[in-house]
Design an enzyme around this catalytic site. Structure first.
Site, short mmCIF file in Angstrom:
data_model
loop_
_atom_site.label_atom_id
_atom_site.label_comp_id
_atom_site.label_asym_id
_atom_site.label_seq_id
_atom_site.Cartn_x
_atom_site.Cartn_y
_atom_site.Cartn_z
N GLU A 19 0.89 -1.17 0.00
CA GLU A 19 0.00 0.00 0.00
C GLU A 19 0.92 1.20 0.00
O GLU A 19 1.59 1.47 0.99
CB GLU A 19 -0.89 0.00 1.25
CG GLU A 19 -1.80 -1.19 1.38
CD GLU A 19 -2.90 -1.22 0.34
OE1 GLU A 19 -3.15 -0.17 -0.29
OE2 GLU A 19 -3.49 -2.28 0.13
N CYS B 234 -2.68 8.69 3.41
CA CYS B 234 -2.42 8.10 2.09
C CYS B 234 -3.58 8.38 1.14
O CYS B 234 -3.40 8.40 -0.08
CB CYS B 234 -2.21 6.61 2.21
SG CYS B 234 -3.54 5.78 3.09
P1 NAP Z 1 8.44 4.84 4.39
O1 NAP Z 1 9.55 5.73 4.71
O2 NAP Z 1 8.42 4.18 3.08
O3 NAP Z 1 8.45 3.74 5.56
C1 NAP Z 1 7.44 2.79 5.63
C2 NAP Z 1 7.88 1.68 6.56
O4 NAP Z 1 8.95 0.98 5.95
C3 NAP Z 1 8.39 2.14 7.91
O5 NAP Z 1 7.97 1.24 8.90
C4 NAP Z 1 9.90 2.08 7.72
O6 NAP Z 1 10.56 1.91 8.93
C5 NAP Z 1 10.00 0.84 6.90
N1 NAP Z 1 11.25 0.70 6.20
C6 NAP Z 1 11.98 1.63 5.56
N2 NAP Z 1 13.08 1.08 5.04
C7 NAP Z 1 13.05 -0.24 5.36
C8 NAP Z 1 13.93 -1.34 5.14
N3 NAP Z 1 15.04 -1.21 4.45
N4 NAP Z 1 13.58 -2.55 5.63
C9 NAP Z 1 12.44 -2.71 6.32
N5 NAP Z 1 11.58 -1.69 6.58
C10 NAP Z 1 11.88 -0.48 6.11
O7 NAP Z 1 7.04 5.54 4.56
P2 NAP Z 1 6.55 6.48 5.76
O8 NAP Z 1 7.29 7.74 5.70
O9 NAP Z 1 6.53 5.73 7.05
O10 NAP Z 1 5.04 6.71 5.37
C11 NAP Z 1 4.62 7.68 4.46
C12 NAP Z 1 4.28 7.07 3.15
O11 NAP Z 1 3.39 5.99 3.33
C13 NAP Z 1 3.56 8.03 2.24
O12 NAP Z 1 4.14 7.94 0.98
C14 NAP Z 1 2.14 7.53 2.21
O13 NAP Z 1 1.45 7.82 1.04
C15 NAP Z 1 2.31 6.08 2.41
N6 NAP Z 1 1.13 5.47 3.01
C16 NAP Z 1 0.34 4.68 2.25
C17 NAP Z 1 -0.77 4.09 2.81
C18 NAP Z 1 -1.66 3.19 2.00
O14 NAP Z 1 -2.54 2.54 2.58
N7 NAP Z 1 -1.51 3.12 0.71
C19 NAP Z 1 -1.09 4.31 4.14
C20 NAP Z 1 -0.27 5.13 4.89
C21 NAP Z 1 0.83 5.71 4.30
P3 NAP Z 1 11.33 3.14 9.63
O15 NAP Z 1 10.31 4.13 9.99
O16 NAP Z 1 11.98 2.52 10.78
O17 NAP Z 1 12.30 3.66 8.62
#
Ligand code: NAP
Length: 682
Positions: free
Chosen positions: A258, A297
């Site tokens: 997602e 999102c």
């Molecule tokens: P993100 O930076 O991509 O991180 C998402 C998750 O991935 C976090 O738990 C992060 O952990 C983890 N992660 C990052 N690098 C990783 C790795 N190498 N190995 C394992 N896990 C890893 O996104 P975010 O900033 O948290 O969230 C914002 C984004 O999420 C926005 O783009 C938004 O549109 C999207 N979003 C989408 C939905 C949907 O349902 N489509 C819902 C909510 C949000 P850490 O925090 O520890 O780095």
């Protein structure tokens, strides 16, 4: 305020404080350090523990047990939600935002609990679709079934909804029977951790059903196999990096994503500034920009407006944005709190800068960021930013860049086809909305845009009062979208549960399928009932238990009496010449409903007993005409049973009507509610 601490992970049955934390977590409001996460975890051990205890523990429960567990968990969390709201302020969320996150997560558990009881069998195998007849004599049949994956669900969540984002995944995985390794986003993970702690304290979950990773997943993705899956929520770039892990590709590990999404909203071409829909539209766009400080999102990022109304919409939005109270999330009059972190604010500024290369900022300068009750520099506060894109056809980045904060862009369109084309330039989104009172506009949008969006939301004066909102994913409806949105369907009732299960085509004899699915399949061995099944309590009824009734001749007087009695004088029952002229009938035929009534008269045991009520009838088909002089008899077989309350359960019966030549003339599924004892209500 949380004290400074190393946020512990829940690993193989114990809370484990890392001795080597490597990432600091700060308050969104003050910027002060709340604690830290990180350090290596034994992720291979966690996976093995989940597979040894969690999977078997969950799979030992049937779907209804798991559904009841979800409900109890939800009710337990509900009792503790006030403490969670307080903690949630530190993430920048207002009380209203927290209700979306915390209450929304709890209600997702409740919806899945209810769906599990209503839409899944009281068993451990979930049939998919109808029986397929693969042979001429019914001796070889096919049925698709779902069974739970036997590995672990690695659930990686985004920072913006630490509770809802976790619980919506858990609702589906727990119902499916798959244990989870939960990895919350670092910046707001302490709130998810508090919920995990509550769930574990509740004592409701089998050992090993959930574990928690605060910080890095280490090499977890490198050791997964085809029985594991990754369920990811976050940015498209992280999703791409993770799903490209060689081991994920090599082993075909399921990876659902997602991702971010450039959701759009269209003001219909039928709407003018005096219409109800105009106000609904402006209210919705404003709500989507400011709720959760735009870190949703599903938030509206691109606002499509008929070119003749661009100025009017812009003026109305500017007015609303200017009146928006930004401040400490705990203040009751605050409408918009802070972003989750200063890093996130810097990221939004950067992305807004990219958008500004082709769009004009029409609201949201630094002076517009008036913050009450907190320091605007120390906290991650930001004014909502409204851009206007004068030429959305020529523009590129506005259709590509997600500024994950209170940022959206207005764009004019010429006609509905143009609006649809702009909408689809997002490259696949979670949701698009249309504010229109014209059903033809709605149909045009569906035809032109549905393939690009996971959800299409129409609002107008009729739906407004009960409408759930552009930005609210509902557990019943698909949440996910194609392309840039990640290509998954995380929610959507049982669709979400099936992500955690394998669909398998089962082929074999009727007895095999009855044994596998737990529901009697036509052609299986019948168990000769020793007593009338209507006299037996729910628990004593055996699947396959059958009676065959005596016959009853259908007389012409019966047909005429039924016609008089009910008023159904349809010519096929009353006029021999007309009936014979009809390609289906040899002569005057008995009413189908007369046959049903006679069938009940043949199989019913009249005395008070465990059958409490006839609650319905499914899949009725009349297969051969019955004429006066035919004799019908009935087969009544216990097909499946489902406990509904502490007092009674539902019994589904297979019913077949046959004539004197043993030809089947009708069949259906009969539903009754039966008490557990041998006598009524016992
Ligand atoms: P993100 O930076 O991509 O991180 C998402 C998750 O991935 C976090 O738990 C992060 O952990 C983890 N992660 C990052 N690098 C990783 C790795 N190498 N190995 C394992 N896990 C890893 O996104 P975010 O900033 O948290 O969230 C914002 C984004 O999420 C926005 O783009 C938004 O549109 C999207 N979003 C989408 C939905 C949907 O349902 N489509 C819902 C909510 C949000 P850490 O925090 O520890 O780095």
């Amino acid at each position: 305020m949380l004290g400074q601490q190393n946020f512990s992970s829940f690993v193989m049955g114990d809370w484990l404080v890392s001795t080597q934390p490597n990432r600091v977590v700060c308050s969104a409001i003050t910027g002060q350090t709340l604690g830290s996460v990180g350090g290596a975890l034994d992720v291979a051990g966690m996976r093995a523990y989940a597979k040894t205890y969690g999977g078997p523990g969950l799979r030992a429960l049937n779907f209804h047990d798991r559904a009841r567990m979800l409900k109890s968990l939800a009710l337990y969390l509900k009792q503790h939600r006030k403490a969670l709201y307080t903690m949630s302020f530190e993430t920048g969320a207002t009380l209203a935002d927290s209700k979306i996150d915390i209450d929304g997560g709890i209600s997702t558990l409740l919806v899945y609990a209810s769906k599990g009881r209503r839409e899944m069998p009281e068993g451990i195998i979930l049939p998919d679709g109808d029986l397929e007849v693969l042979s001429r004599d019914n001796s070889f049949l096919g049925q698709h079934v779902y069974t739970p994956l036997q590995g672990v669900a690695v659930q990686i969540n985004a920072f913006n909804f630490p509770v809802w984002g976790m619980l919506e995944k858990l609702a589906a995985s727990l119902l499916a029977g798959v244990p989870s390794l939960i990895k919350p986003a670092t910046s707001s993970g302490y709130l998810a951790q508090a919920v995990v702690r509550l769930m574990l304290d509740s004592g409701l979950l089998p050992r090993g059903a959930i574990q928690l990773i605060m910080g890095s997943t280490g090499d977890l993705l490198e050791i997964l196999d085809c029985q594991d899956l990754v369920s990811f929520t976050g940015s498209a770039s992280t999703a791409l990096a993770l799903r490209s892990t060689p081991n994920i590709l090599k082993n075909g590990v399921r990876f659902t994503a997602e991702q971010d999404s450039l959701n759009g909203s269209i003001l219909g071409p039928d709407v003018n500034p005096d219409s109800v829909e105009f106000d609904l539209f402006v209210t919705e766009v404003h709500r989507e920009m400011t709720t959760k400080a735009g870190q949703k999102c599903t938030a509206i990022r691109r606002i499509m407006v008929p070119e003749e109304h661009l100025q009017a919409v812009q003026a109305a939005l500017r007015e609303r944005l200017a009146a928006t109270k930004i401040g400490h999330p705990a203040l009751t009059n605050t409408q918009m709190g802070a972003l989750v972190s200063l890093d996130q604010r810097a990221d939004v500024w950067e992305q807004a800068g990219v958008i500004s290369a082709e769009c004009d900022l029409v609201f949201g300068s630094e002076e517009d960021c008036v913050v009450e009750g907190a320091d605007p520099e120390l906290g991650a506060f930001l004014a909502p930013m409204l851009f206007c894109c004068p030429d959305p056809d020529a523009a590129v980045v506005v259709h590509q860049v997600e500024a994950f904060g209170p940022v959206a862009t207005l764009m004019p369109y010429r006609d509905i086809d143009h609006a649809v084309a702009l909408l689809n330039r997002g490259g696949g989104s979670l949701v698009a909305s249309v504010f229109t009172h014209d059903p033809n506009v709605a149909r045009q949008v569906v035809l032109g845009a549905a393939a690009f969006h996971g959800r299409l939301y129409f609002n107008d004066r009729v739906a407004a009062a009960e409408s759930t909102g552009h930005g609210s994913p509902l557990p019943h409806m698909v949440h996910g979208g194609p392309g840039r949105a990640g290509g998954s369907e995380e929610l959507g009732g049982l669709r979400g549960v099936k992500h955690y299960m394998q669909r398998t085509a089962i082929q074999g004899s009727p007895d095999m399928l009855t044994s596998i699915t737990g529901a009697w399949v036509k052609g299986s061995t019948e168990i000769v009932a020793q007593a009338h099944p209507f006299t037996l309590g729910f628990d004593r009824l055996q699947i396959g238990e059958t009676i065959h009734t005596a016959g009853r001749e259908v007389l012409i007087e019966d047909i005429e009496h039924f016609a008089e009695f009910t008023g159904d004088h349809f010519y096929a029952h009353m006029d021999a010449e007309a009936a014979k002229a009809n390609p289906f009938f040899p002569d005057r035929v008995a009413h189908g409903y007369l046959l049903l009534s006679f069938a009940a008269g043949l199989f019913v045991e009249p005395n008070p007993g465990p059958v409490l009520a006839n609650t319905g009838l499914n899949a009725l088909s009349f297969q051969k005409p019955v004429v006066a002089g035919d004799t019908i008899s009935v087969q009544l077989t216990v097909k499946c049973k489902t406990r509904r309350t502490d007092e009674y359960g539902e019994v589904r019966w297979y019913v077949a009507l046959r004539n004197q030549d043993w030809e089947q003339v009708a069949e259906y599924e009969l539903l009754t509610m039966n008490s557990y004892g041998e006598t009524k209500g016992a």
